[in-house]
Write a protein that holds these residues in place. Structure first.
Motif, mmCIF file in Angstrom:
data_model
loop_
_atom_site.group_PDB
_atom_site.id
_atom_site.type_symbol
_atom_site.label_atom_id
_atom_site.label_comp_id
_atom_site.label_asym_id
_atom_site.label_seq_id
_atom_site.Cartn_x
_atom_site.Cartn_y
_atom_site.Cartn_z
ATOM 1 N N ALA A 1 0.822 -1.216 0.000
ATOM 2 C CA ALA A 1 0.000 0.000 0.000
ATOM 3 C C ALA A 1 0.855 1.264 0.000
ATOM 4 O O ALA A 1 0.378 2.331 -0.410
ATOM 5 C CB ALA A 1 -0.916 -0.014 1.214
ATOM 6 N N THR A 2 2.096 1.134 0.466
ATOM 7 C CA THR A 2 2.958 2.330 0.553
ATOM 8 C C THR A 2 4.095 2.298 -0.461
ATOM 9 O O THR A 2 5.047 3.073 -0.349
ATOM 10 C CB THR A 2 3.556 2.451 1.971
ATOM 11 N N GLN A 3 4.025 1.376 -1.416
ATOM 12 C CA GLN A 3 5.120 1.276 -2.391
ATOM 13 C C GLN A 3 5.085 2.464 -3.357
ATOM 14 O O GLN A 3 4.020 3.038 -3.611
ATOM 15 C CB GLN A 3 5.049 -0.060 -3.143
ATOM 16 N N THR A 4 6.257 2.771 -3.897
ATOM 17 C CA THR A 4 6.355 3.927 -4.804
ATOM 18 C C THR A 4 6.095 3.532 -6.250
ATOM 19 O O THR A 4 5.672 4.353 -7.059
ATOM 20 C CB THR A 4 7.762 4.556 -4.694
ATOM 21 N N SER A 5 6.331 2.270 -6.577
ATOM 22 C CA SER A 5 6.137 1.821 -7.955
ATOM 23 C C SER A 5 4.655 1.543 -8.221
ATOM 24 O O SER A 5 3.931 1.066 -7.331
ATOM 25 C CB SER A 5 6.951 0.539 -8.181
ATOM 26 N N PRO A 6 4.191 1.794 -9.459
ATOM 27 C CA PRO A 6 2.781 1.509 -9.769
ATOM 28 C C PRO A 6 2.551 0.047 -10.158
ATOM 29 O O PRO A 6 1.426 -0.342 -10.451
ATOM 30 C CB PRO A 6 2.497 2.441 -10.950
ATOM 31 N N TYR A 7 3.594 -0.766 -10.168
ATOM 32 C CA TYR A 7 3.445 -2.169 -10.594
ATOM 33 C C TYR A 7 3.280 -3.086 -9.373
ATOM 34 O O TYR A 7 4.131 -3.107 -8.483
ATOM 35 C CB TYR A 7 4.644 -2.602 -11.445
ATOM 36 N N TYR A 8 2.218 -3.898 -9.382
ATOM 37 C CA TYR A 8 1.906 -4.720 -8.209
ATOM 38 C C TYR A 8 2.063 -6.227 -8.477
ATOM 39 O O TYR A 8 1.877 -7.032 -7.579
ATOM 40 C CB TYR A 8 0.469 -4.444 -7.745
ATOM 41 N N GLY A 9 2.391 -6.593 -9.703
ATOM 42 C CA GLY A 9 2.474 -8.020 -10.059
ATOM 43 C C GLY A 9 3.461 -8.776 -9.172
ATOM 44 O O GLY A 9 3.128 -9.804 -8.581
ATOM 45 N N GLU A 10 4.683 -8.257 -9.077
ATOM 46 C CA GLU A 10 5.719 -8.914 -8.276
ATOM 47 C C GLU A 10 5.298 -8.942 -6.796
ATOM 48 O O GLU A 10 5.486 -9.950 -6.093
ATOM 49 C CB GLU A 10 7.050 -8.157 -8.444
ATOM 50 N N GLY A 11 4.705 -7.843 -6.351
ATOM 51 C CA GLY A 11 4.260 -7.765 -4.959
ATOM 52 C C GLY A 11 3.214 -8.826 -4.642
ATOM 53 O O GLY A 11 3.248 -9.460 -3.580
ATOM 54 N N LEU A 12 2.295 -9.041 -5.584
ATOM 55 C CA LEU A 12 1.256 -10.055 -5.353
ATOM 56 C C LEU A 12 1.866 -11.452 -5.283
ATOM 57 O O LEU A 12 1.421 -12.308 -4.501
ATOM 58 C CB LEU A 12 0.203 -9.996 -6.473
ATOM 59 N N ARG A 13 2.876 -11.675 -6.121
ATOM 60 C CA ARG A 13 3.557 -12.983 -6.098
ATOM 61 C C ARG A 13 4.226 -13.195 -4.734
ATOM 62 O O ARG A 13 4.129 -14.272 -4.143
ATOM 63 C CB ARG A 13 4.612 -13.037 -7.220
ATOM 64 N N VAL A 14 4.888 -12.157 -4.221
ATOM 65 C CA VAL A 14 5.545 -12.251 -2.906
ATOM 66 C C VAL A 14 4.494 -12.419 -1.803
ATOM 67 O O VAL A 14 4.694 -13.167 -0.844
ATOM 68 C CB VAL A 14 6.427 -11.008 -2.651
ATOM 69 N N LEU A 15 3.358 -11.735 -1.997
ATOM 70 C CA LEU A 15 2.278 -11.869 -1.004
ATOM 71 C C LEU A 15 1.805 -13.327 -0.928
ATOM 72 O O LEU A 15 1.590 -13.879 0.161
ATOM 73 C CB LEU A 15 1.110 -10.950 -1.385
ATOM 74 N N LEU A 16 1.674 -13.939 -2.101
ATOM 75 C CA LEU A 16 1.265 -15.356 -2.138
ATOM 76 C C LEU A 16 2.308 -16.226 -1.431
ATOM 77 O O LEU A 16 1.965 -17.141 -0.667
ATOM 78 C CB LEU A 16 1.080 -15.795 -3.588
ATOM 79 N N MET A 17 3.593 -15.932 -1.689
ATOM 80 C CA MET A 17 4.673 -16.682 -1.016
ATOM 81 C C MET A 17 4.588 -16.483 0.503
ATOM 82 O O MET A 17 4.851 -17.407 1.270
ATOM 83 C CB MET A 17 6.045 -16.196 -1.504
ATOM 84 N N THR A 18 4.237 -15.268 0.902
ATOM 85 C CA THR A 18 4.135 -14.973 2.339
ATOM 86 C C THR A 18 3.025 -15.815 2.973
ATOM 87 O O THR A 18 3.175 -16.312 4.100
ATOM 88 C CB THR A 18 3.852 -13.471 2.558
ATOM 89 N N VAL A 19 1.926 -15.972 2.235
ATOM 90 C CA VAL A 19 0.831 -16.808 2.738
ATOM 91 C C VAL A 19 1.328 -18.246 2.916
ATOM 92 O O VAL A 19 1.098 -18.882 3.965
ATOM 93 C CB VAL A 19 -0.391 -16.770 1.776
ATOM 94 N N VAL A 20 2.038 -18.749 1.899
ATOM 95 C CA VAL A 20 2.558 -20.128 1.978
ATOM 96 C C VAL A 20 3.540 -20.257 3.150
ATOM 97 O O VAL A 20 3.471 -21.207 3.940
ATOM 98 C CB VAL A 20 3.238 -20.533 0.645
ATOM 99 N N ALA A 21 4.447 -19.277 3.261
ATOM 100 C CA ALA A 21 5.438 -19.310 4.350
ATOM 101 C C ALA A 21 4.747 -19.248 5.713
ATOM 102 O O ALA A 21 5.137 -19.945 6.654
ATOM 103 C CB ALA A 21 6.414 -18.143 4.199
ATOM 104 N N GLY A 22 3.711 -18.411 5.804
ATOM 105 C CA GLY A 22 2.972 -18.286 7.069
ATOM 106 C C GLY A 22 2.266 -19.583 7.442
ATOM 107 O O GLY A 22 2.287 -19.998 8.611
ATOM 108 N N ILE A 23 1.665 -20.218 6.440
ATOM 109 C CA ILE A 23 0.988 -21.501 6.707
ATOM 110 C C ILE A 23 2.020 -22.538 7.166
ATOM 111 O O ILE A 23 1.811 -23.267 8.134
ATOM 112 C CB ILE A 23 0.227 -21.988 5.449
ATOM 113 N N PHE A 24 3.157 -22.551 6.467
ATOM 114 C CA PHE A 24 4.208 -23.514 6.836
ATOM 115 C C PHE A 24 4.685 -23.286 8.270
ATOM 116 O O PHE A 24 4.748 -24.222 9.074
ATOM 117 C CB PHE A 24 5.388 -23.387 5.861
#
Lengths: 298, 280
Positions: B154-177
């Motif tokens: 939400a506070t990123q300076t870049s207008p591109y969110y694709g990579e961020g969403l991929r990392v967010l998904l990884m964070t969900v997996v890491a959190g579940i693990f």
């Protein structure tokens, strides 16, 4: 059905009718084992068991839907209070959350747990714990109840109250299997009884029939010399079973099975020079039936 | 006891679906965890130290987008966010507290029979207990990293969110693990003792001891690093976020370690509950 090469139940067929069936037997007879097998808590090494046409340990989920079980030993979670405990297991039994709260209050009211229901179970007396154990078995209103020594550890007042509760539940059309070794309690509330030992059913049927199926039992008191009394006792023993006998001074008191005419007995007493003081048909208690079943008379 | 005048009443309500019954058990685990002062203390302290402080720093620091580097490798005044020792220590503490009473309570009170005289089996019982513990752990290991990741996005300076969403998904997996990895071990110890204290301290102490032993011997031989549960967690995050295992770690040994931390404890727990449940 065997465990560790010990036969726990042997060719055992149990028919449970509506009402209360008392399951009697000495320690180690297989009462608790039978109940656990019926609800699929135990499975045998060898042998087969069928309940309502199903194998309990294979169809235990279905069977447990229709059964409420009150175990013999402590099984309550001490850290919970009674209302939380009973309503929690109502939900585990498949009741809606809204239903469990009022239903838990209802069954706790019924078993006589009042304001104590908000206290932790760990602080309860044995009698109160027995009541909560009964309440948890009733929460989902099962048609079949299995109660293993429900009066265990209770004081005399509590026992009477518990028997009244069970009797009242039995009167509501449920099928109750009541395991106990306290014979007069079973006699008081059971409609049917089953006496088991070493995994075998020794006697079964409506309690009136079991108590009254040998109306020929008579109580006899005769007076005479000791030698004559002993000789008479031997003569009776040659003819029939003596369940109980006692000689006090010159009087012989006996409880005997007598299938012949009273005239024959009186003649036998006369032949031994004895005077008959009492000759009455005997109403047997369950305790006598129980001991007769095991000892076959003394 | 007063004389009763209350008659027995029948109940004619409908039955819930099978899985709904397990939810009652799950909710009870969550409720009893969050009403335990010890667990709440660990939870609050952990949230402040492990998540709040790094989270604020990560969000406040100017950043173009959410990246895996920020979450597991970026040094924040000397320590990283998800791969720091403090995250692992609080995970150990929390899993010790949450799992300590799961089975030991029923061993202590002999209450298996009350569960198993109802229409649930050992598998459902264990699934419900595990799910309850997982739910509590996810409040520490899953939810805060996801919230922080969203705040970073939400506070990123870049207008591109694709990579961020991929990392967010990884964070969900890491959190579940992270939420579930140590639960089998904690439940196993809980199934071995009637005392909650023994189970809790036992879980934390054995995990801490393995950390010390693994750390000590890894100076002589790198595979010993896998004995250290902190490292196992760390390496798993590296794998999930796409960095792969360190070069000195054998991937087969890593898989065997994951297996040893999860499968044997589950088997031991099932055997224990089965034996205790039958012997009721």
């Amino acid at each position: 059905m065997t465990y560790d090469e010990i036969t726990a139940l042997d060719s055992f067929t149990l028919s449970l009718d509506q009402g209360i069936t008392g399951l009697l037997g000495p320690n180690g007879a297989g009462k608790s084992t039978l109940v656990k097998v019926l609800i699929g808590l135990k499975s045998p090494v060898h042998g087969e068991v069928s309940v309502l046409g199903m194998v309990p340990w294979k169809h235990s989920i279905f069977l447990r839907e229709i059964v409420g079980y009150m175990p013999e030993h402590d099984c309550l979670i001490d850290e919970m209070n009674a209302i939380s405990f009973v309503s929690y297991f109502g939900r585990v039994s498949g009741m809606e959350k809204e239903d469990t709260i009022w239903r838990a209050h209802e069954v706790l009211d019924f078993v006589g747990i009042s304001e104590e229901r908000y206290r932790k179970i760990g602080t309860y007396s044995t009698g109160m714990k027995q009541r909560v154990k009964l309440a948890q078995s009733l929460i989902h209103d099962p048609p079949i109840l299995m109660l293993d020594e429900p009066t265990e550890g209770m004081d005399p007042d509590g026992r009477v109250d518990m028997l009244n509760l069970i009797s009242e539940i039995g009167g509501s059309g449920k099928t109750i299997l009541f395991c106990s070794h306290v014979l007069h309690e079973v006699e008081r509330i059971a409609d049917n009884i089953v006496i088991i030992d070493e995994g075998k059913s020794l006697k079964t049927g409506p309690i009136k029939d079991v108590l009254g199926d040998e109306d020929e039992t008579i109580e006899l008191k005769v007076l005479g010399d000791e030698d004559d009394l002993l000789s008479f006792k031997k003569g009776i023993k040659d003819l029939t079973d003596i369940y109980r006998s006692k000689i006090i001074a010159d009087e012989l008191c006996m409880l005997v099975r007598w299938e012949r005419t009273s005239r024959e007995l009186l003649q036998l007493a006369k032949d031994h020079n004895l005077q008959v003081r009492t000759y009455t048909p005997h109403s047997r208690t369950l305790e006598e039936v129980f001991f007769m079943t095991f000892k076959g008379g003394t | 006891m007063p004389m009763r005048s209350i008659k027995y009443k029948e109940w004619s309500g409908g039955k819930t679906r099978y899985l709904t019954r397990l939810s009652a058990m799950i909710i009870r685990v969550i409720y009893s965890s969050f009403t335990s002062k010890g667990i709440v203390a660990i939870f609050v302290t952990g949230i402040v130290l492990v998540h709040a402080f790094p989270g604020v720093v990560l969000v406040m620091t100017p950043h173009p987008r959410l990246s895996a580097w920020m979450l597991i490798r970026e040094s924040l005044f000397g320590w990283t966010y998800l791969t720091s020792g403090i995250f692992a220590i609080f995970t150990f503490l929390l899993v010790s507290g949450v799992t300590s009473n799961l089975i030991s309570e029923d061993l202590r009170n002999r209450s298996f029979v009350v569960y198993f005289s109802r229409p649930i089996g050992i598998t459902e019982y264990l699934i419900a207990k595990f799910s309850g513990a997982f739910s509590v752990m996810s409040f520490f290991c899953l939810l805060p990293p996801v919230v922080i990741s969203l705040m970073i996005m939400a506070t990123q300076t870049s207008p591109y969110y694709g990579e961020g969403l991929r990392v967010l998904l990884m964070t969900v997996v890491a959190g579940i693990f992270a939420s579930m990895f140590f639960i089998p071990y904690g439940i196993m110890l809980s199934s071995l003792t009637k005392r909650r204290l023994y189970a809790g301290i036992g879980t934390f102490m054995t995990l801490s001891s393995l950390t010390i032993v693994g750390e000590f011997f890894s100076t002589f031989s790198p595979p010993w690093k896998l004995v250290n549960p902190m490292n196992v967690l760390h390496y798993s995050f590296e794998v999930i976020y796409g960095y792969g295992l360190p070069l000195d770690i054998d991937s087969r040994l890593y898989v065997i370690t994951l297996f040893l931390y999860t499968v044997p404890p589950v088997i031991i727990t099932i055997v224990r509950v089965n034996n205790e449940g039958e012997g009721v």
